[in-house]
Design a protein around this motif. Structure first.
Motif, short mmCIF file in Angstrom:
data_model
loop_
_atom_site.label_atom_id
_atom_site.label_comp_id
_atom_site.label_asym_id
_atom_site.label_seq_id
_atom_site.Cartn_x
_atom_site.Cartn_y
_atom_site.Cartn_z
N ASP A 1 0.85 -1.19 0.00
CA ASP A 1 0.00 0.00 0.00
C ASP A 1 0.88 1.24 0.00
O ASP A 1 1.76 1.40 0.84
N ASP A 2 0.63 2.11 -0.97
CA ASP A 2 1.47 3.30 -1.15
C ASP A 2 0.90 4.45 -0.31
O ASP A 2 0.66 5.54 -0.81
N GLN A 3 0.71 4.17 0.95
CA GLN A 3 0.16 5.15 1.91
C GLN A 3 -1.16 5.76 1.41
O GLN A 3 -1.29 6.98 1.26
N SER A 4 -2.10 4.88 1.20
CA SER A 4 -3.42 5.34 0.75
C SER A 4 -4.07 6.15 1.86
O SER A 4 -3.80 5.94 3.04
N SER A 5 -4.97 7.06 1.43
CA SER A 5 -5.70 7.83 2.44
C SER A 5 -7.08 7.23 2.68
O SER A 5 -7.85 7.74 3.47
N ASP A 6 -7.41 6.14 1.98
CA ASP A 6 -8.71 5.51 2.18
C ASP A 6 -8.52 4.17 2.91
O ASP A 6 -7.54 3.96 3.60
N LEU A 7 -9.46 3.25 2.73
CA LEU A 7 -9.46 2.00 3.49
C LEU A 7 -8.55 0.92 2.91
O LEU A 7 -8.57 -0.22 3.38
N THR A 8 -7.80 1.26 1.88
CA THR A 8 -7.00 0.25 1.19
C THR A 8 -6.21 -0.64 2.15
O THR A 8 -6.27 -1.87 2.08
N TYR A 9 -5.50 0.00 3.06
CA TYR A 9 -4.62 -0.79 3.92
C TYR A 9 -5.42 -1.65 4.89
O TYR A 9 -5.05 -2.78 5.19
N ALA A 10 -6.55 -1.12 5.35
CA ALA A 10 -7.40 -1.90 6.27
C ALA A 10 -7.90 -3.17 5.58
O ALA A 10 -7.91 -4.25 6.16
N ILE A 11 -8.30 -3.01 4.33
CA ILE A 11 -8.78 -4.17 3.58
C ILE A 11 -7.64 -5.18 3.40
O ILE A 11 -7.81 -6.39 3.61
N ALA A 12 -6.47 -4.67 3.05
CA ALA A 12 -5.31 -5.55 2.87
C ALA A 12 -5.02 -6.31 4.16
O ALA A 12 -4.76 -7.52 4.13
N LEU A 13 -5.09 -5.59 5.29
CA LEU A 13 -4.83 -6.24 6.58
C LEU A 13 -5.85 -7.34 6.87
O LEU A 13 -5.51 -8.41 7.36
N GLU A 14 -7.10 -7.08 6.53
CA GLU A 14 -8.13 -8.08 6.80
C GLU A 14 -7.88 -9.35 5.99
O GLU A 14 -7.97 -10.46 6.51
N TYR A 15 -7.52 -9.17 4.73
CA TYR A 15 -7.23 -10.35 3.90
C TYR A 15 -5.99 -11.09 4.42
O TYR A 15 -5.94 -12.32 4.39
N ALA A 16 -5.01 -10.33 4.87
CA ALA A 16 -3.81 -10.97 5.41
C ALA A 16 -4.15 -11.77 6.67
O ALA A 16 -3.60 -12.84 6.92
N PHE A 17 -5.12 -11.24 7.43
CA PHE A 17 -5.55 -11.92 8.64
C PHE A 17 -6.34 -13.18 8.30
O PHE A 17 -6.17 -14.23 8.92
N ARG A 18 -7.21 -13.08 7.29
CA ARG A 18 -8.05 -14.22 6.91
C ARG A 18 -7.28 -15.31 6.19
O ARG A 18 -7.63 -16.49 6.28
N PHE A 19 -6.29 -14.90 5.41
CA PHE A 19 -5.52 -15.87 4.62
C PHE A 19 -4.04 -15.73 4.97
O PHE A 19 -3.23 -15.37 4.12
N PRO A 20 -3.70 -16.03 6.22
CA PRO A 20 -2.33 -15.74 6.66
C PRO A 20 -1.28 -16.52 5.87
O PRO A 20 -0.13 -16.07 5.78
N ARG A 21 -1.66 -17.64 5.31
CA ARG A 21 -0.67 -18.45 4.59
C ARG A 21 -0.48 -17.97 3.16
O ARG A 21 0.40 -18.44 2.46
N ILE A 22 -1.35 -17.07 2.71
CA ILE A 22 -1.30 -16.69 1.30
C ILE A 22 -1.06 -15.19 1.11
O ILE A 22 -0.31 -14.78 0.24
N VAL A 23 -1.72 -14.39 1.94
CA VAL A 23 -1.67 -12.94 1.72
C VAL A 23 -0.76 -12.28 2.74
O VAL A 23 -0.85 -12.54 3.95
N ARG A 24 0.15 -11.43 2.26
CA ARG A 24 0.92 -10.57 3.16
C ARG A 24 0.76 -9.14 2.66
O ARG A 24 0.63 -8.92 1.46
N CYS A 25 0.77 -8.18 3.59
CA CYS A 25 0.66 -6.81 3.12
C CYS A 25 1.66 -5.90 3.82
O CYS A 25 2.08 -6.15 4.94
N PHE A 26 2.06 -4.88 3.08
CA PHE A 26 3.06 -3.93 3.56
C PHE A 26 2.57 -2.53 3.23
O PHE A 26 1.75 -2.33 2.36
N ARG A 27 3.11 -1.57 3.97
CA ARG A 27 2.73 -0.19 3.74
C ARG A 27 4.00 0.63 3.63
O ARG A 27 4.92 0.46 4.43
N GLN A 28 4.05 1.48 2.63
CA GLN A 28 5.25 2.31 2.46
C GLN A 28 4.84 3.78 2.49
O GLN A 28 3.67 4.11 2.27
N GLU A 29 5.80 4.64 2.75
CA GLU A 29 5.51 6.08 2.64
C GLU A 29 5.27 6.39 1.18
O GLU A 29 5.90 5.80 0.30
#
Lengths: 309, 579
Positions: free
Chosen positions: A43-71
């Motif tokens: 996530d390129d430091q979105s100002s909307d829910l992008t990162y929250a959604i990414a985190l939820e998927y990473a939580f639901r599919f821990p073996r498949i999805v990883r997410c990172f956030r950059q400035e």
């Protein structure tokens, strides 16, 4: 149970994609692929829910999805971060507004794998067909002259149509961070210059691409165009109708400025386009001017009629 | 959890017919009927929904006194008094596992020879314009669909079509087998009311059977009665004549009038039955029109598919020419289709009274034959559908895979399967259900998958007509349907060597699975019990393999050859009786 070692990494650079990211992730997860895959979201430091959604998927599919956030640093930097984090031996991409079909990984992997075995080297990128706003886009013919078609934009540098051994990206030094657009096109041109080969993926199109012009700034479009032009001038000059192509692209750029109501930039690009190829631009210019004049006359007439009544 | 239903204990049609089936029954069908593209959701028209045709009124030809004067129809639950309990001898039993050699078949070996010769002589003997037609193998995906507009079907008068008979008959050239020559002069009409852009199992089998009969040398026509087309969705031999009797100008053939005259037989003294009959006749005003369209084809035999077709045609033609009623469903369902919303004694009496006109009933499964027998005095032919042997051996995969396929519709029961996958995924996180097919439920199922966070474990693969590979890559197949006509999707999975998990309440599929010892029949329709069955097979690969092998062997008995023999026997028997 341990997940299978991912063979393929699906890289998703995301910026303010809250509205479309979920559907994209759903489509990336729903693959019949049998050899293991992972999804890396940056996530390129979105100002909307992008990162929250990414985190939820990473939580639901821990073996498949990883997410990172950059400035906030642009899409090229986000892609480089994906390359850094990827564990797969092969990589493909997905933009948040696009969708995979269920056999995307299966088709492109099997055909890339066959090509690698047949040709005996791994400097190969698989390139598949896709639908563009619902219309099938066939790439096979365009891949016969990849460099020419890539430079003129006939062959789009859409990375989500591709699958490639990940070392190709690493050997090329990743994406150019200074590019905020066309970083994909730039990378594929460098790939071809390094002797790389495209392998067309046959079968039904496996990606649905929804094209939206909104959110494209004229300045970004112009800058990335000029960057590519400077960078690959020698390649561009090989094109048969080089001047005409430049004129056409500049005219396109002027259109972006027009929709932003940046008149000076619009006229600057139109003028440069005219200088580049008179035959290409003059009719367009006259068309645009006469349309504008006609509009003015019509409006004036209407006003007069209204006043008379 | 694992149930062994005794088919003999299955309830009779009346008891089964009551509650659980919706009035407008969606078409029970096979794997191959899935929609390739989004098709507007359309309910299979139950007889009640049949559009009332604007053709000449059927009511006019049926004065009330005819009804009153007519003899009583046999009461429901009893065999017709004219044909007392002769069913045992008359049932033509063709064991499913007989491997295509029905013991009762007149001369199976001769049949095989004739088949070959007939196709050979046809190739030599047909006139050039027929020969130039593409062979079925080379046809595109839906050749019949492509050529349908060119057929003399649609709007052309049925009378114009009849002369084609001569053209279709083999001409001089090589010496012709007298049996084959006789067949060429025997016109068989396969009738199914709706065929236009339909993917159902019955529609498919009508087309397949037409192809087989043409291949055997018969002169075959496919007759529909519907406003459009028909654009046929299945491969159809170019020699099969397709006609739409709807909207055509046709003379009323004298034998049809004769049929009308004798039709009073079906009405009853019982005022309740007479009232039912009047109601039914109102809904079937098209029957005379269609019947005369079919008579113009000069058929020796009519095979009518589904109640919406065989009921009106039995009524109008049953006394004149042999009509076989082809049950393409569980008899309980055929019955429900007719009954619609009102299940009354009188209506059932009427149903079996009209069915009593049939020269024979074709049933899909052995237990169904047994259930029909008490109500029907004529011959019951057991003609199960068939499947081709799988072309691939099972391919090992890293993820545990479940195969399922079919139209994405309520009756296919995929919701409970997706729920079950949630439980399976908790034990096998990499498991994968590949669900092939498309349909009106697609969005709903996608939402269900998302709600359960099963995006990685359940993939809606869309429509495909090449399922060999996905089947070969799976460890088992689940057929969670509530309604199937025959259960071809289960048989196809068996042929591929997959153990099949099904629910006991879907009798055709449960019968196939139990009869073949090819999987697990789940007693209770719940995600938990379904998941338990799937896990049993995942946990015990040798068991899964053994069941799969048993299914493969069992499916061998349902070959195209066996089907052809059965159809041929049904046709020759019926024709012989009619003489």
């Amino acid at each position: 149970m341990k997940p299978p070692q991912p063979t393929v990494t699906i890289g998703i650079p995301a910026y303010n994609a809250g509205r479309t990211l979920e559907a994209a992730l759903d489509s990336a997860l729903a693959q019949t692929f049998d050899h293991g895959f992972e999804i890396v979201i940056v996530d390129d430091q979105s100002s909307d829910l992008t990162y929250a959604i990414a985190l939820e998927y990473a939580f639901r599919f821990p073996r498949i999805v990883r997410c990172f956030r950059q400035e906030h640093a642009g899409v090229a930097t986000a892609r480089n971060r994906v390359l850094q984090e990827a564990r797969g031996t092969y990589i493909t991409w997905l933009d948040a507004d696009d969708r995979y079909r269920p056999f995307k990984l299966t088709f492109s992997f099997s055909q890339l794998y066959q090509a690698i075995n047949a040709l005996g080297h791994r400097n190969i990128i698989a390139y598949g067909d896709y639908t563009f706003n619902g219309k099938i886009h066939h790439a096979r013919a365009l891949l016969e002259d990849p460099m020419g078609n890539l430079l003129t934009g006939q062959l789009n540098g859409y990375l989500w149509t591709t699958l490639a051994p990940i070392e190709i990206y690493r050997n090329l030094g990743g994406f150019r961070a200074e590019l905020h657009r066309s970083e994909d096109q730039d990378l594929l041109v460098r790939f071809l210059r390094s002797g790389g080969i495209f392998q067309h993926v046959s079968g039904a199109p496996q990606i649905d691409y929804t094209f939206q012009t909104t959110g494209r700034a004229g300045a970004d479009v112009e800058n990335s165009f000029r960057f590519l032009l400077d960078e690959y001038r020698s390649e561009y000059e090989k094109l048969p109708e080089y001047k005409r192509y430049i004129a056409r692209r500049l005219w396109e750029v002027s259109g972006f400025y027009q929709s932003e109501r940046k008149w000076e930039d619009m006229w600057r690009c139109r003028g440069e386009a005219l200088a580049s190829c008179f035959e290409e631009v003059f009719p367009r210019l006259m068309g645009a001017i006469s349309a504008e004049i006609n509009n003015k006359i019509d409006a004036a007439e209407k006003r007069i009629m209204a006043a008379k009544k | 959890m694992i149930e062994t239903t005794d088919p003999a204990e299955s309830p009779t049609p009346e008891t089964e017919a009551v509650a659980p089936v919706p009035a407008a029954l969606p078409e029970p069908s096979d794997l191959t009927d899935s929609d390739p593209v989004d098709r507007p959701a359309e309910a299979e028209p139950a007889i009640d929904d049949a559009p009332v045709e604007q053709v000449e009124g059927f009511g006019l030809t049926l004065p009330d006194d005819t009804i009153d004067a007519a003899p009583a129809a046999p009461p429901a639950g009893e065999a017709s008094p004219d044909l007392p309990a002769s069913d045992e001898e008359d049932v033509v039993e063709i064991p499913a596992d007989a491997g295509g050699e029905p013991s009762a078949a007149p001369e199976p070996d001769v049949v095989a020879e004739i088949t070959l010769e007939s196709s050979a002589s046809d190739d030599d003997g047909t006139p050039p314009e027929a020969e130039s037609v593409e062979q079925p193998d080379a046809l595109p995906e839906h050749p019949a669909a492509a050529e349908a507009p060119g057929e003399p079907s649609g709007e052309s008068p049925a009378a114009e079509v009849a002369p084609d008979l001569e053209v279709l008959a083999p001409v001089e050239a090589a010496p012709i087998d007298p049996v084959v020559a006789a067949r060429a002069g025997t016109r068989i009409v396969l009738a199914i009311k709706y065929l236009h852009e339909r993917w159902g199992g019955a529609e498919r089998m009508a087309c397949v059977t037409a192809n087989i009969l043409v291949e055997l040398g018969y002169s075959v026509a496919l007759s529909v009665f519907e406003p459009n087309g028909p654009r046929v969705m299945f491969e159809l031999d170019p020699r099969v004549q397709v006609t739409n009797a709807s909207g055509a100008k046709r003379p009323t053939a004298p034998n049809v009038l004769e049929a009308v005259a004798s039709a009073g037989l079906l009405a009853a003294e019982d005022p309740a039955i007479a009232a039912e009959f009047q109601g039914w006749a109102k809904e079937n005003t098209f029957a005379m029109s269609w019947a005369s369209g079919i008579m113009a084809l000069e058929p020796s035999l009519v095979i009518a598919y589904l109640p919406h077709t065989y009921m009106p045609l039995l009524y109008t033609l049953g006394r004149t020419i042999p009509v076989i009623a082809s049950f393409e469903n569980d008899p309980a369902l055929e019955f429900v289709r007719f009954l619609g919303n009102r299940d009354t004694e009188a209506k059932r009496a009427l149903y079996w009274g009209i069915l009593g006109q049939a020269a024979g009933i074709k049933a899909l499964h052995r237990p169904f034959v047994d259930e029909i027998a008490p109500y029907f005095g004529g011959k019951i032919f057991l003609v199960p559908n068939f499947t081709d042997p799988a072309s691939l051996h099972l391919i090992p995969t890293k993820r545990q895979r479940v195969f399922a396929g079919g139209r994405l519709a309520e009756v296919k029961g995929f919701e409970v399967l997706i729920d079950a996958m949630k439980i399976v995924a908790s034990r096998y996180p990499n498991c994968l259900l590949t669900l092939y097919g498309d349909g009106e439920l697609r969005d709903k199922l996608a939402k269900q998958i998302k709600r359960l966070w099963l995006q990685y474990n359940v993939v809606l693969c869309g429509f495909s007509d090449k399922l060999d590979l996905p089947m070969a890559q799976s460890q088992l197949s689940v057929v969670p349907s509530t309604i199937e006509g025959f259960g071809l999707v289960a048989l196809e999975a068996m042929a591929a060597g997959l153990p099949v998990v099904a629910f006991g309440d879907c009798r055709p599929v449960a019968h196939l699975v139990e009869d073949g010892g090819a999987g697990i029949v789940v007693d209770t329709r719940s995600p938990e019990s379904l998941a338990a069955a799937i896990l049993t097979l995942f946990d015990d690969p040798p068991l899964a393999k053994a069941l799969g092998e048993a299914g493969r062997l069992y499916a061998d008995g349902y070959s195209k050859e066996a089907y052809t023999d059965n159809v041929l026997q049904m046709v020759t028997d019926t024709l012989a009786d009619a003489v």
